[in-house]
Motif scaffolding. Structure first.
Motif, PDB file in Angstrom:
ATOM      1  N   PRO A 107     -63.103 -40.312 -45.339  1.00 59.07           N
ATOM      2  CA  PRO A 107     -64.262 -41.177 -45.128  1.00 59.07           C
ATOM      3  C   PRO A 107     -65.295 -40.965 -46.251  1.00 59.07           C
ATOM      4  N   ARG A 108     -65.787 -42.059 -46.783  1.00 65.09           N
ATOM      5  CA  ARG A 108     -66.728 -42.034 -47.910  1.00 65.09           C
ATOM      6  C   ARG A 108     -67.956 -41.179 -47.617  1.00 65.09           C
ATOM      7  N   ARG A 109     -68.407 -41.144 -46.363  1.00 61.06           N
ATOM      8  CA  ARG A 109     -69.585 -40.343 -45.998  1.00 61.06           C
ATOM      9  C   ARG A 109     -69.405 -38.865 -46.335  1.00 61.06           C
ATOM     10  N   GLN A 110     -68.152 -38.422 -46.421  1.00 55.48           N
ATOM     11  CA  GLN A 110     -67.882 -37.009 -46.693  1.00 55.48           C
ATOM     12  C   GLN A 110     -67.743 -36.718 -48.182  1.00 55.48           C
ATOM     13  N   THR A 111     -68.081 -37.680 -49.031  1.00 54.73           N
ATOM     14  CA  THR A 111     -67.904 -37.487 -50.479  1.00 54.73           C
ATOM     15  C   THR A 111     -69.211 -37.413 -51.254  1.00 54.73           C
ATOM     16  N   SER A 112     -70.329 -37.469 -50.577  1.00 56.95           N
ATOM     17  CA  SER A 112     -71.612 -37.559 -51.280  1.00 56.95           C
ATOM     18  C   SER A 112     -71.886 -36.392 -52.219  1.00 56.95           C
ATOM     19  N   ASP A 113     -71.308 -35.245 -51.943  1.00 51.44           N
ATOM     20  CA  ASP A 113     -71.559 -34.090 -52.805  1.00 51.44           C
ATOM     21  C   ASP A 113     -70.379 -33.774 -53.737  1.00 51.44           C
ATOM     22  N   ILE A 114     -69.475 -34.740 -53.911  1.00 53.24           N
ATOM     23  CA  ILE A 114     -68.345 -34.570 -54.832  1.00 53.24           C
ATOM     24  C   ILE A 114     -68.627 -35.361 -56.110  1.00 53.24           C
ATOM     25  N   ALA A 115     -68.493 -34.720 -57.258  1.00 51.74           N
ATOM     26  CA  ALA A 115     -68.629 -35.419 -58.538  1.00 51.74           C
ATOM     27  C   ALA A 115     -67.347 -36.229 -58.753  1.00 51.74           C
ATOM     28  N   LEU A 116     -67.429 -37.536 -58.480  1.00 56.27           N
ATOM     29  CA  LEU A 116     -66.265 -38.422 -58.586  1.00 56.27           C
ATOM     30  C   LEU A 116     -66.324 -39.224 -59.880  1.00 56.27           C
ATOM     31  N   PRO A 117     -65.187 -39.393 -60.545  1.00 62.71           N
ATOM     32  CA  PRO A 117     -65.149 -40.289 -61.702  1.00 62.71           C
ATOM     33  C   PRO A 117     -65.510 -41.711 -61.244  1.00 62.71           C
ATOM     34  N   GLY A 118     -65.897 -42.542 -62.147  1.00 61.91           N
ATOM     35  CA  GLY A 118     -66.313 -43.897 -61.803  1.00 61.91           C
ATOM     36  C   GLY A 118     -65.189 -44.857 -61.490  1.00 61.91           C
ATOM     37  N   ASN A 119     -63.947 -44.433 -61.678  1.00 66.50           N
ATOM     38  CA  ASN A 119     -62.809 -45.327 -61.477  1.00 66.50           C
ATOM     39  C   ASN A 119     -61.672 -44.609 -60.776  1.00 66.50           C
ATOM     40  N   ASP A 120     -60.823 -45.394 -60.109  1.00 67.82           N
ATOM     41  CA  ASP A 120     -59.582 -44.850 -59.562  1.00 67.82           C
ATOM     42  C   ASP A 120     -58.790 -44.246 -60.713  1.00 67.82           C
ATOM     43  N   PHE A 121     -57.956 -43.261 -60.399  1.00 74.40           N
ATOM     44  CA  PHE A 121     -57.163 -42.670 -61.474  1.00 74.40           C
ATOM     45  C   PHE A 121     -55.877 -42.056 -60.950  1.00 74.40           C
ATOM     46  N   TRP A 122     -54.961 -41.873 -61.873  1.00 70.22           N
ATOM     47  CA  TRP A 122     -53.779 -41.021 -61.722  1.00 70.22           C
ATOM     48  C   TRP A 122     -53.978 -39.863 -62.684  1.00 70.22           C
ATOM     49  N   LEU A 123     -53.633 -38.665 -62.263  1.00 66.09           N
ATOM     50  CA  LEU A 123     -53.670 -37.486 -63.119  1.00 66.09           C
ATOM     51  C   LEU A 123     -52.271 -36.882 -63.122  1.00 66.09           C
ATOM     52  N   PHE A 124     -51.677 -36.808 -64.300  1.00 68.84           N
ATOM     53  CA  PHE A 124     -50.318 -36.304 -64.452  1.00 68.84           C
ATOM     54  C   PHE A 124     -50.340 -34.870 -64.975  1.00 68.84           C
ATOM     55  N   ASP A 125     -49.721 -33.973 -64.234  1.00 69.46           N
ATOM     56  CA  ASP A 125     -49.600 -32.565 -64.617  1.00 69.46           C
ATOM     57  C   ASP A 125     -50.939 -31.919 -64.965  1.00 69.46           C
ATOM     58  N   GLY A 126     -52.021 -32.443 -64.401  1.00 66.69           N
ATOM     59  CA  GLY A 126     -53.340 -31.881 -64.639  1.00 66.69           C
ATOM     60  C   GLY A 126     -53.865 -32.076 -66.049  1.00 66.69           C
ATOM     61  N   LYS A 127     -53.190 -32.938 -66.851  1.00 74.86           N
ATOM     62  CA  LYS A 127     -53.554 -33.059 -68.264  1.00 74.86           C
ATOM     63  C   LYS A 127     -53.858 -34.478 -68.740  1.00 74.86           C
ATOM     64  N   LEU A 128     -53.124 -35.446 -68.245  1.00 76.00           N
ATOM     65  CA  LEU A 128     -53.284 -36.823 -68.724  1.00 76.00           C
ATOM     66  C   LEU A 128     -53.825 -37.687 -67.602  1.00 76.00           C
ATOM     67  N   VAL A 129     -54.943 -38.371 -67.866  1.00 74.31           N
ATOM     68  CA  VAL A 129     -55.576 -39.226 -66.866  1.00 74.31           C
ATOM     69  C   VAL A 129     -55.335 -40.684 -67.240  1.00 74.31           C
ATOM     70  N   ARG A 130     -54.907 -41.444 -66.253  1.00 73.16           N
ATOM     71  CA  ARG A 130     -54.771 -42.898 -66.395  1.00 73.16           C
ATOM     72  C   ARG A 130     -55.797 -43.500 -65.434  1.00 73.16           C
ATOM     73  N   PHE A 131     -56.880 -44.040 -65.992  1.00 76.45           N
ATOM     74  CA  PHE A 131     -57.892 -44.694 -65.173  1.00 76.45           C
ATOM     75  C   PHE A 131     -57.450 -46.124 -64.912  1.00 76.45           C
ATOM     76  N   ASN A 132     -57.614 -46.559 -63.668  1.00 69.53           N
ATOM     77  CA  ASN A 132     -57.331 -47.950 -63.304  1.00 69.53           C
ATOM     78  C   ASN A 132     -58.674 -48.659 -63.143  1.00 69.53           C
ATOM     79  N   HIS A 133     -58.869 -49.682 -63.955  1.00 74.68           N
ATOM     80  CA  HIS A 133     -60.118 -50.441 -63.915  1.00 74.68           C
ATOM     81  C   HIS A 133     -59.909 -51.736 -63.151  1.00 74.68           C
ATOM     82  N   PHE A 134     -60.945 -52.147 -62.421  1.00 77.68           N
ATOM     83  CA  PHE A 134     -60.879 -53.358 -61.621  1.00 77.68           C
ATOM     84  C   PHE A 134     -62.137 -54.182 -61.826  1.00 77.68           C
ATOM     85  N   THR A 135     -61.988 -55.485 -61.662  1.00 74.37           N
ATOM     86  CA  THR A 135     -63.146 -56.375 -61.709  1.00 74.37           C
ATOM     87  C   THR A 135     -63.905 -56.239 -60.392  1.00 74.37           C
ATOM     88  N   GLY A 136     -65.064 -56.867 -60.325  1.00 73.16           N
ATOM     89  CA  GLY A 136     -65.838 -56.847 -59.085  1.00 73.16           C
ATOM     90  C   GLY A 136     -65.091 -57.461 -57.919  1.00 73.16           C
TER      91      GLY A 136
END
Length: 174
Positions: A107-136
């Motif tokens: 639930p989003r209410r439980q994330t207020s104190d987590i530093a979240l990236p601005g976009n959805d992402f996949w993280l592979f082997d803790g090294k490579l990030v693939r950000f998924n960008h979306f329109t409004g």
């Protein structure tokens, strides 16, 4: 000539130990889901006993990845009460689990104190990030990539914090 950007399938095939996915939107309008979402809205539900009717290339890819020893986990951060789209996703998540993916809901209410990236992402082997960008409107605006260790650490920390707080799929009700 610029270097070839690997496809998602190529990136997942290159993963050796982990592939984690953080989703933070309450709805998506990606073209390949338009038909299934509309069918779900009209009352269609997958029959868990009729695997042949819902097994698809995505699930085969996940099954093959997990069989190689790669842990595939996903957290979906959701507003509550959940949107109709999230109910649709929740309804079909058993297919991902059947393929070997682990999925939790936070639930989003439980994330207020987590530093979240601005976009959805996949993280592979803790090294490579693939950000998924979306329109409004929730349509795909394409990916971007980072192998910056600080970006990977931000994503890994955000994911693991969310994972630790999230509810396993089988216990989360919509």
């Amino acid at each position: 000539m610029p270097p070839k950007v690997p496809t998602f399938t190529e990136q997942l095939a290159a993963a050796r130990s982990s592939a984690v996915h953080l989703e933070m939107r309450d709805s998506y309008s990606v073209a390949k889901e338009t038909g299934p979402f509309a069918a779900w809205q009209d009352g269609f539900r997958h029959d868990p006993d009729d695997r042949a009717s819902w097994w698809r290339p995505w699930l085969t890819l996940i099954e093959e990845t997990v069989a190689r020893g790669v842990e595939v986990r996903r957290v979906r951060i959701v507003s509550e009460p959940v949107s109709e789209y999230i109910r649709f996703e929740h309804s079909g998540t058993f297919t991902n689990i059947a393929a070997g993916e682990q999925i939790r809901w936070l639930p989003r209410r439980q994330t207020s104190d987590i530093a979240l990236p601005g976009n959805d992402f996949w993280l592979f082997d803790g090294k490579l990030v693939r950000f998924n960008h979306f329109t409004g409107d929730g349509e795909s605006a394409g990916p971007s990539f980072s192998d910056d260790p600080a970006v990977a650490l931000l994503c890994a920390t955000a994911f693991e914090t969310a994972w630790g707080r999230a509810v396993p799929h089988e216990k989360y009700t919509v």
